[in-house]
Write an enzyme that holds these catalytic residues in place. Structure first.
Site, short mmCIF file in Angstrom:
data_model
loop_
_atom_site.label_atom_id
_atom_site.label_comp_id
_atom_site.label_asym_id
_atom_site.label_seq_id
_atom_site.Cartn_x
_atom_site.Cartn_y
_atom_site.Cartn_z
N ASP A 1 -14.16 9.34 -13.76
CA ASP A 1 -14.06 10.84 -13.40
C ASP A 1 -13.01 11.36 -13.84
O ASP A 1 -12.62 12.55 -14.36
CB ASP A 1 -14.48 10.81 -11.97
CG ASP A 1 -15.82 10.12 -11.60
OD1 ASP A 1 -16.67 10.76 -11.91
OD2 ASP A 1 -15.65 9.07 -11.31
N GLU B 1 -16.55 20.66 -17.30
CA GLU B 1 -17.52 20.23 -18.14
C GLU B 1 -18.82 20.91 -17.81
O GLU B 1 -19.33 21.17 -16.83
CB GLU B 1 -17.70 18.73 -18.15
CG GLU B 1 -18.50 18.04 -18.88
CD GLU B 1 -18.40 16.53 -19.12
OE1 GLU B 1 -17.69 16.05 -19.83
OE2 GLU B 1 -19.01 15.85 -18.07
N ASP C 1 -14.00 17.37 -13.74
CA ASP C 1 -15.37 16.84 -13.91
C ASP C 1 -15.97 16.76 -12.64
O ASP C 1 -15.88 15.94 -11.89
CB ASP C 1 -14.87 15.42 -14.55
CG ASP C 1 -16.17 14.53 -14.60
OD1 ASP C 1 -17.13 15.11 -15.29
OD2 ASP C 1 -16.21 13.22 -14.59
#
Length: 185
Positions: free
Chosen positions: A137, A66, A7
């Protein structure tokens, strides 16, 4: 199969390494790289060093990241793009194939809800993986890895009308049953 989920962020970069053996998921390592209050170039350098060390230690065979959230401001998108570039470069230097997933796709595969909030992501990480992430996160990075493992294990299509249903079905197959939670066979 061992997968690294990332992330990306320039202030906090979440990572989650998840192993799949059959339908069983195990967290190998997870956390958040926090480079400190440094100029951008130094923060990105620290994140790259941290990801390089993590990849050498955990030895994933694939990486998942992502994709950029399009609703962000232009400045935020630029900064996120730089952090994503570092994550992609770290994986590429290690020779890892990289797969990208939209935030809604990750949330759908992980929680069954494409609009899941931070609390739901944290709860699912605890329930599904037995992990105790401190920050969203870290939970998001674990979710990205699980999303990728679900796609790989059950060949969820990359696009098309059946994508959402297939993603929910794949995620359900990776979730422990109620029996698993009680510890009875």
């Amino acid at each position: 199969m061992i997968v690294l989920g990332i992330d990306p962020g320039s202030r906090r970069c979440g990572y989650g390494v998840v192993a799949r053996e059959g339908a069983r998921l195990t967290v190998v390592e997870s956390g958040v790289l926090v480079p400190g209050d440094l100029p951008m170039a130094q923060r990105l350098g620290r994140i790259l060093e941290g990801l390089d060390a993590l990849i050498a230690r955990a030895r994933p065979v694939e990486a998942s990241v992502e994709s950029v959230f399009s609703g962000a401001s232009p400045r935020s998108a630029l900064v996120l793009g730089q952090a994503r570039g570092v994550a992609l470069a770290a994986a590429a230097r290690a020779g890892l194939p990289v797969f990208e997933y939209a935030p809604s796709e990750v949330k759908l595969a992980f929680t069954g809800n494409g609009r899941a909030g931070k609390d739901q992501m944290l709860r699912t990480a605890r329930m599904l993986l037995g992990a105790a992430p401190d920050l969203s996160d870290e939970a998001d990075a674990l979710a990205i890895a699980v999303c990728h493992l679900a796609r790989r294990a059950f060949a969820v299509p990359a696009a098309g009308a059946g994508r959402a249903a297939a993603a929910r079905a794949a995620a359900a197959r990776l979730r422990p049953s109620r029996r698993d939670h009680r510890g009875t066979p």
